[in-house]
Design an enzyme around this catalytic site. Structure first.
Site, PDB file in Angstrom:
ATOM      1  N   SER A 122      44.942  48.917  36.872  1.00  0.00           N
ATOM      2  CA  SER A 122      45.444  48.753  38.239  1.00  0.00           C
ATOM      3  C   SER A 122      46.749  47.976  38.144  1.00  0.00           C
ATOM      4  O   SER A 122      46.852  46.813  38.499  1.00  0.00           O
ATOM      5  CB  SER A 122      44.425  48.023  39.103  1.00  0.00           C
ATOM      6  N   HIS A 136      38.212  49.953  37.910  1.00  0.00           N
ATOM      7  CA  HIS A 136      37.567  49.582  36.647  1.00  0.00           C
ATOM      8  C   HIS A 136      36.154  50.115  36.502  1.00  0.00           C
ATOM      9  O   HIS A 136      35.483  49.864  35.514  1.00  0.00           O
ATOM     10  CB  HIS A 136      37.523  48.052  36.492  1.00  0.00           C
ATOM     11  N   GLU A 166      37.060  43.230  41.526  1.00  0.00           N
ATOM     12  CA  GLU A 166      36.393  42.236  40.674  1.00  0.00           C
ATOM     13  C   GLU A 166      35.609  41.217  41.495  1.00  0.00           C
ATOM     14  O   GLU A 166      36.152  40.613  42.414  1.00  0.00           O
ATOM     15  CB  GLU A 166      37.440  41.481  39.833  1.00  0.00           C
ATOM     16  N   GLU A 168      35.711  45.689  32.094  1.00  0.00           N
ATOM     17  CA  GLU A 168      35.845  44.285  31.715  1.00  0.00           C
ATOM     18  C   GLU A 168      34.499  43.643  31.390  1.00  0.00           C
ATOM     19  O   GLU A 168      34.355  42.429  31.393  1.00  0.00           O
ATOM     20  CB  GLU A 168      36.576  43.516  32.817  1.00  0.00           C
ATOM     21  N   ASP A 189      38.855  39.543  43.063  1.00  0.00           N
ATOM     22  CA  ASP A 189      40.171  40.179  42.943  1.00  0.00           C
ATOM     23  C   ASP A 189      40.064  41.488  43.710  1.00  0.00           C
ATOM     24  O   ASP A 189      39.433  42.439  43.247  1.00  0.00           O
ATOM     25  CB  ASP A 189      40.542  40.437  41.476  1.00  0.00           C
ATOM     26  N   GLU A 216      42.219  37.068  44.878  1.00  0.00           N
ATOM     27  CA  GLU A 216      43.445  37.597  44.271  1.00  0.00           C
ATOM     28  C   GLU A 216      43.859  38.886  44.975  1.00  0.00           C
ATOM     29  O   GLU A 216      42.993  39.686  45.358  1.00  0.00           O
ATOM     30  CB  GLU A 216      43.130  37.857  42.789  1.00  0.00           C
ATOM     31  N   ASP A 223      48.822  38.591  41.826  1.00  0.00           N
ATOM     32  CA  ASP A 223      48.864  39.307  40.542  1.00  0.00           C
ATOM     33  C   ASP A 223      49.864  40.461  40.689  1.00  0.00           C
ATOM     34  O   ASP A 223      51.032  40.329  40.318  1.00  0.00           O
ATOM     35  CB  ASP A 223      47.454  39.803  40.196  1.00  0.00           C
ATOM     36  N   LYS A 247      50.199  37.314  33.384  1.00  0.00           N
ATOM     37  CA  LYS A 247      49.863  38.359  32.402  1.00  0.00           C
ATOM     38  C   LYS A 247      51.114  38.601  31.568  1.00  0.00           C
ATOM     39  O   LYS A 247      52.117  39.118  32.089  1.00  0.00           O
ATOM     40  CB  LYS A 247      49.477  39.642  33.126  1.00  0.00           C
ATOM     41  N   HIS A 295      43.827  38.252  31.067  1.00  0.00           N
ATOM     42  CA  HIS A 295      43.748  39.456  30.232  1.00  0.00           C
ATOM     43  C   HIS A 295      44.167  40.679  31.054  1.00  0.00           C
ATOM     44  O   HIS A 295      44.546  40.550  32.215  1.00  0.00           O
ATOM     45  CB  HIS A 295      42.297  39.637  29.753  1.00  0.00           C
ATOM     46  N   ARG A 296      44.067  41.872  30.461  1.00  0.00           N
ATOM     47  CA  ARG A 296      44.172  43.138  31.182  1.00  0.00           C
ATOM     48  C   ARG A 296      42.842  43.866  31.023  1.00  0.00           C
ATOM     49  O   ARG A 296      42.036  43.538  30.158  1.00  0.00           O
ATOM     50  CB  ARG A 296      45.293  44.029  30.616  1.00  0.00           C
ATOM     51  N   LYS A 336      41.206  34.141  33.252  1.00  0.00           N
ATOM     52  CA  LYS A 336      40.450  35.314  33.696  1.00  0.00           C
ATOM     53  C   LYS A 336      40.379  36.234  32.491  1.00  0.00           C
ATOM     54  O   LYS A 336      41.401  36.765  32.056  1.00  0.00           O
ATOM     55  CB  LYS A 336      41.244  35.979  34.825  1.00  0.00           C
TER      56      LYS A 336
HETATM   57  P1  PGA Z   1      44.368  45.558  35.242  1.00  0.00           P
HETATM   58  O1  PGA Z   1      43.403  44.691  36.154  1.00  0.00           O
HETATM   59  O2  PGA Z   1      44.470  44.906  33.932  1.00  0.00           O
HETATM   60  O3  PGA Z   1      43.689  46.895  35.230  1.00  0.00           O
HETATM   61  O4  PGA Z   1      45.694  45.601  35.959  1.00  0.00           O
HETATM   62  C1  PGA Z   1      43.280  43.306  36.064  1.00  0.00           C
HETATM   63  C2  PGA Z   1      43.649  42.647  37.351  1.00  0.00           C
HETATM   64  O5  PGA Z   1      43.992  43.312  38.361  1.00  0.00           O
HETATM   65  O6  PGA Z   1      43.634  41.419  37.418  1.00  0.00           O
HETATM   66 ZN    ZN Z   2      44.376  41.503  39.663  1.00  0.00          ZN
END
Ligand code: PGA
Ligand code: ZN
Length: 436
Positions: free
Chosen positions: A51, A163, A172, A215, A252, A293, A321, A346, A374-375, A397
């Site tokens: 995402s 996800h 999330e 995740e 999130d 988030e 984010d 990130k 992380h991703r 995270k």
């Molecule tokens: P992504 O998701 O790594 O798929 O972008 C993580 C997030 O949105 O925090």
């Molecule tokens: Zn996010």
């Protein structure tokens, strides 16, 4: 030892070697080794999002048939044939200079020529090689003697959105083990809640409910956020902990993924921005949620300002984010507008360690929290564990306490806590609420 005046220090980069390896979604990604004259070795692998924010630096993919277009041969060639030539001979301690050299070599605003994946792998491996040459852990090399705060983990245990293959719109649902005085204790508490959650989901939804998402969180066949939040509260109690005291919750929304044409399609309903904000306020009043988030679309700075003005007085952290994409320009705009109270950091959204650190410092100078992240596509690389401690930022995270690419980070934090021994600190809820 070389003669006096010799140009080659033990920190001189003598080798830069890129290759492809696999990430946790079976996609190729870039890994790089950097070696110094003194024998220091740094290896770093690049993560990948699903995402992704629209304003992230570009991840260079080959296109074509191989790996359904997701190959990184071009990015690897850029490391081995272009970047290596430029940085070999440079001093691995000159991180900012090396990162600047790669940015110049690329010459585009979003690193689309060489690829942010190529540049980031070299950037991170350089820091690790310098640390290794000193014989020092990365977190101390980056953060100095004061780096000692183990992060409070925001652990994504129910996966939705992009996800997971379920109907949950929010991406999330996280548990945050705040009622512990050490990181290792917090991790134990989180694991116990994760086991209980598995039992709760099995009994309510059957076997299919305990398959895991990208995740490591469960991806149960739920349709509504409240179902997920109820399951979390029940799991916390079942594990013998008090929701709101020992373990709190975080979300999130990744709202850009359910936004089109001014409307948010969430949990089978279609809401306006105002209705969605009211919806979050309702959730916060019902559940022990301490952080949300990307509650709104990534373009909507004004809406973020509105959400922040509603949630901040309730003691809830608002995290940018996709809104900020670890980019100082977007962050500066958000700070000026009061659009959030925390930056999600990130490294691959921006593509160099130096720029990621600049974003972290800008956030901190302006009273925003920083959460290292992380991703959803990850490798076994543990750099972000070190980065979180180096910054003393107090929050990380990095997914559920399951799947090797997630546990790699938690396990590294256990090692760092052991290394710091009596010096290690764990702030729990203060890491989130301290600045609110
Ligand atoms: P992504 O998701 O790594 O798929 O972008 C993580 C997030 O949105 O925090
Ligand atoms: Zn996010």
């Amino acid at each position: 030892m070389g003669a006096l005046g010799s140009v080659e220090s033990e920190f001189s980069i003598v080798l830069v070697k890129g290759r492809w390896v696999l990430d946790s979604r079976a996609n190729p990604t870039v890994e790089v080794d950097v070696v110094t004259a003194g024998g220091g070795v740094g290896t770093a692998g690049v993560p990948a999002g699903a995402s992704k924010g629209a304003y992230e630096a570009l991840e260079l993919r080959d296109g074509g048939r191989k790996f359904q277009g997701k190959g990184v041969e071009k990015a690897v060639a850029n490391v081995n044939e272009v970047i290596a030539k430029r940085v070999i001979g440079m001093d691995a301690r000159d991180q900012a200079e090396i990162d600047r050299a790669m940015i110049e070599l690329d010459g585009t605003p979003n690193k689309s020529k060489l690829g942010a994946n190529a540049i980031l792998a070299v950037s991170l491996a350089t820091a690790k090689a310098a640390a290794s040459t000193y014989g020092m852990p990365l977190f101390q090399y980056l953060g100095g003697k004061l780096a000692r705060v183990l992060p409070t983990p925001l652990m994504n245990v129910i996966n939705g959105g992009k996800h997971a293959g379920n109907e949950l719109s929010i991406q999330e649902f996280m548990i945050v083990p705040v009622g512990a005085d050490r990181f290792s204790e917090a991790l134990r508490v989180a694991c116990e809640v994760y086991y209980s959650l598995r039992e709760v989901l099995l009994s309510k939804y059957g076997k299919g409910a305990v398959n895991v998402g990208d995740e490591g969180g469960f991806a149960p066949p739920m349709r509504e956020s409240r179902e997920a939040l109820d399951a979390l509260v029940e799991a916390i109690r079942r594990a013998g902990y008090e929701p709101g005291r020992d373990v709190v919750l975080a979300l999130d929304a990744a709202a850009s993924s359910f936004y089109t044409d001014g409307r948010y399609r969430i949990d089978g309903k279609e809401l306006s921005r105002e209705e969605l904000i009211d919806y979050y306020v309702g959730l916060v009043n019902e559940y022990p949620i301490v952080s949300i988030e990307d509650p709104l679309d990534e373009e909507d700075f004004e809406g973020f300002r509105e959400v922040t003005s509603r949630l901040k007085p309730l003691g809830v952290q608002v995290v940018g984010d996709d809104l900020f994409v670890t980019n100082v320009k977007r962050l500066a705009k958000g700070i000026a507008m009061g659009a959030a109270t925390a930056l999600l950091l990130k490294v691959n959204q921006i593509g160099t360690l130096t720029e990621a650190l600049e974003a972290a410092f800008l956030a901190r100078r302006n009273g925003l929290n920083v959460i290292v992240s992380h991703r959803s596509g990850e490798t076994e690389d543990t750099t972000i564990a070190h980065l979180a401690v180096a910054l003393n930022c107090g929050q990380i995270k990095t997914g559920a306490p399951a799947r090797g690419e997630r546990t790699a980070k938690y396990n590294e934090l256990l090692r760092i806590e052991e290394y710091l021994a009596g010096e290690a600190e764990y702030l729990g809820i203060k890491a989130i609420k301290g600045s609110l």
